[in-house]
Design an enzyme around this catalytic site. Structure first.
Site, PDB file in Angstrom:
ATOM      1  N   GLU A  12       0.597  -7.885  -2.038  1.00 24.69           N
ATOM      2  CA  GLU A  12      -0.863  -7.773  -2.078  1.00 24.69           C
ATOM      3  C   GLU A  12      -1.473  -8.873  -2.930  1.00 24.69           C
ATOM      4  O   GLU A  12      -2.601  -9.288  -2.725  1.00 24.69           O
ATOM      5  CB  GLU A  12      -1.271  -6.413  -2.651  1.00 24.69           C
ATOM      6  N   GLY A  78      -0.574   6.872   0.220  1.00 23.99           N
ATOM      7  CA  GLY A  78      -0.222   7.829   1.272  1.00 23.99           C
ATOM      8  C   GLY A  78      -1.448   8.687   1.582  1.00 23.99           C
ATOM      9  O   GLY A  78      -2.134   9.137   0.665  1.00 23.99           O
ATOM     10  N   MET A 193       0.403   5.905  -7.117  1.00 22.93           N
ATOM     11  CA  MET A 193       1.163   6.051  -8.353  1.00 22.93           C
ATOM     12  C   MET A 193       0.561   5.370  -9.593  1.00 22.93           C
ATOM     13  O   MET A 193       1.197   5.357 -10.636  1.00 22.93           O
ATOM     14  CB  MET A 193       2.600   5.537  -8.122  1.00 22.93           C
ATOM     15  N   GLU A 194      -0.632   4.786  -9.479  1.00 17.67           N
ATOM     16  CA  GLU A 194      -1.150   4.012 -10.620  1.00 17.67           C
ATOM     17  C   GLU A 194      -2.617   4.239 -10.980  1.00 17.67           C
ATOM     18  O   GLU A 194      -2.993   4.150 -12.161  1.00 17.67           O
ATOM     19  CB  GLU A 194      -0.985   2.494 -10.356  1.00 17.67           C
ATOM     20  N   ASP A 217       0.964   5.122   4.795  1.00 14.41           N
ATOM     21  CA  ASP A 217       1.842   6.190   5.300  1.00 14.41           C
ATOM     22  C   ASP A 217       1.120   7.519   5.127  1.00 14.41           C
ATOM     23  O   ASP A 217       0.056   7.574   4.533  1.00 14.41           O
ATOM     24  CB  ASP A 217       3.175   6.196   4.517  1.00 14.41           C
TER      25      ASP A 217
HETATM   26  N1  SAH Z   1       9.476  -0.263  -2.245  1.00 14.41           N
HETATM   27  C1  SAH Z   1       8.517  -0.673  -3.241  1.00 14.41           C
HETATM   28  C2  SAH Z   1       8.136   0.506  -4.094  1.00 14.41           C
HETATM   29  C3  SAH Z   1       7.022   1.223  -3.509  1.00 14.41           C
HETATM   30  S1  SAH Z   1       6.399   2.527  -4.454  1.00 14.41           S
HETATM   31  C4  SAH Z   1       9.098  -1.765  -4.058  1.00 14.41           C
HETATM   32  O1  SAH Z   1      10.312  -1.900  -4.080  1.00 14.41           O
HETATM   33  O2  SAH Z   1       8.350  -2.512  -4.670  1.00 14.41           O
HETATM   34  C5  SAH Z   1       4.971   2.850  -3.503  1.00 14.41           C
HETATM   35  C6  SAH Z   1       3.733   2.087  -3.886  1.00 14.41           C
HETATM   36  O3  SAH Z   1       2.713   2.308  -2.932  1.00 14.41           O
HETATM   37  C7  SAH Z   1       3.154   2.559  -5.201  1.00 14.41           C
HETATM   38  O4  SAH Z   1       2.592   1.455  -5.847  1.00 14.41           O
HETATM   39  C8  SAH Z   1       2.107   3.598  -4.788  1.00 14.41           C
HETATM   40  O5  SAH Z   1       0.921   3.459  -5.533  1.00 14.41           O
HETATM   41  C9  SAH Z   1       1.829   3.359  -3.311  1.00 14.41           C
HETATM   42  N2  SAH Z   1       2.114   4.439  -2.364  1.00 14.41           N
HETATM   43  C10 SAH Z   1       2.067   4.267  -1.018  1.00 14.41           C
HETATM   44  N3  SAH Z   1       2.406   5.403  -0.388  1.00 14.41           N
HETATM   45  C11 SAH Z   1       2.674   6.331  -1.343  1.00 14.41           C
HETATM   46  C12 SAH Z   1       3.124   7.693  -1.292  1.00 14.41           C
HETATM   47  N4  SAH Z   1       3.366   8.299  -0.133  1.00 14.41           N
HETATM   48  N5  SAH Z   1       3.336   8.337  -2.470  1.00 14.41           N
HETATM   49  C13 SAH Z   1       3.103   7.708  -3.646  1.00 14.41           C
HETATM   50  N6  SAH Z   1       2.708   6.419  -3.743  1.00 14.41           N
HETATM   51  C14 SAH Z   1       2.486   5.722  -2.611  1.00 14.41           C
END
Ligand code: SAH
Length: 253
Positions: A12, A78, A193-194, A217
């Site tokens: 991003e 999500g 998550m943030e 998702d």
């Molecule tokens: N595979 C990634 C980690 C992704 S964690 C890596 O290796 O860098 C998921 C990220 O997308 C987080 O920053 C969160 O804020 C967001 N996110 C998207 N879908 C989410 C979901 N279903 N649950 C929680 N966070 C989600």
């Protein structure tokens, strides 16, 4: 004073870095910060890291070390609410930490010391973000020309977003999360998550904060695959267009 644009994922951030005039990379607290200008506006681009603590550290560094005047978050999330589908965009109105639970000392989800569960985003910045998103979505070209999986157009939502230190990736968990929050009057649209951590840091420092999340998702059993593909193919272009459009609006103020 500069504006911080915070992203959770490198995909991003990287497209925005390419647009920076006079780019300067500064390392601080183990993180890379990019200073420069977008449409003549001074900006600091930063990666939040994943999870609430990483995001709070980054937000604090942006305020204490780089002296930013406002923080805007761009990322993916999500979808939890009905009709909040992959490819839609959610502009946060306020935030709740879905994993905050100091009960029975405090009501479930209440932030101890804040006497509330939800922290509101700044209304002025949020309105600008909403305008920037609407601008992008109504444009027929670029990634916004793509339709969602069902062939429908992208929908822009505004409302409550929940953050917590879990990647929510089963239908069971997302249903449970949503039902529990809704039963307490927290009608949640999306989970990530943030954001809530950054909202809390900005609240403490009295700084305006706004956030936009594109739905990658549905936080269900397919979330992992959907997330990976979405981030690679469209998330970066979404973030790029929304933020460039947002900074143009900022220029007019
Ligand atoms: N595979 C990634 C980690 C992704 S964690 C890596 O290796 O860098 C998921 C990220 O997308 C987080 O920053 C969160 O804020 C967001 N996110 C998207 N879908 C989410 C979901 N279903 N649950 C929680 N966070 C989600």
């Amino acid at each position: 004073m500069s504006t911080a644009i915070l992203s959770a994922l490198t995909e991003e951030q990287s497209s925005l870095v390419e647009h920076l005039a006079h780019p300067q990379r500064v390392m601080h607290a183990g993180r890379a910060f990019w200073l420069g200008e977008l449409h003549d506006q001074r900006v600091v681009l930063a990666l939040s890291g994943i999870g609430k603590v990483a995001a709070a550290t980054t937000a604090t560094a942006l305020i204490e070390h780089f002296g930013v005047a406002r923080i805007v978050f761009t990322g993916v999330a999500g979808g939890l609410g009905d009709g909040v589908n992959v490819g839609d965009v959610v502009v946060a109105q306020d935030y709740v930490q879905h994993d905050m639970d100091a009960s029975p000392l405090f009501p479930r989800w209440e932030l101890p010391g804040y006497a509330r569960s939800r922290l509101a985003c700044d209304p002025v910045l949020t309105a600008m973000l909403l305008e920037a998103v609407s601008h992008c979505v109504s444009g027929a070209s670029g990634p916004w020309g793509l339709k969602t999986a069902t062939g429908a157009a992208h929908v822009v939502h505004q409302g409550l977003v929940a953050s917590g230190d879990r990647f929510v990736s089963t239908a069971h968990e997302s249903r449970h999360l949503r039902t529990a929050l809704c039963s307490a009057g927290h009608d949640v649209l999306a989970v990530e998550m943030e954001g809530a951590a950054v909202a809390q840091v900005c609240h403490d420092y009295g700084l305006p904060f706004a956030a936009v999340r594109t739905i990658s998702d549905r936080a269900d059993d397919e979330a992992h695959g959907d997330f990976a593909e979405f981030v690679q193919t469209v998330a970066s272009r979404y973030a790029e267009q929304i933020m460039l459009s947002f900074v143009k609006l900022l220029q007019k103020t």
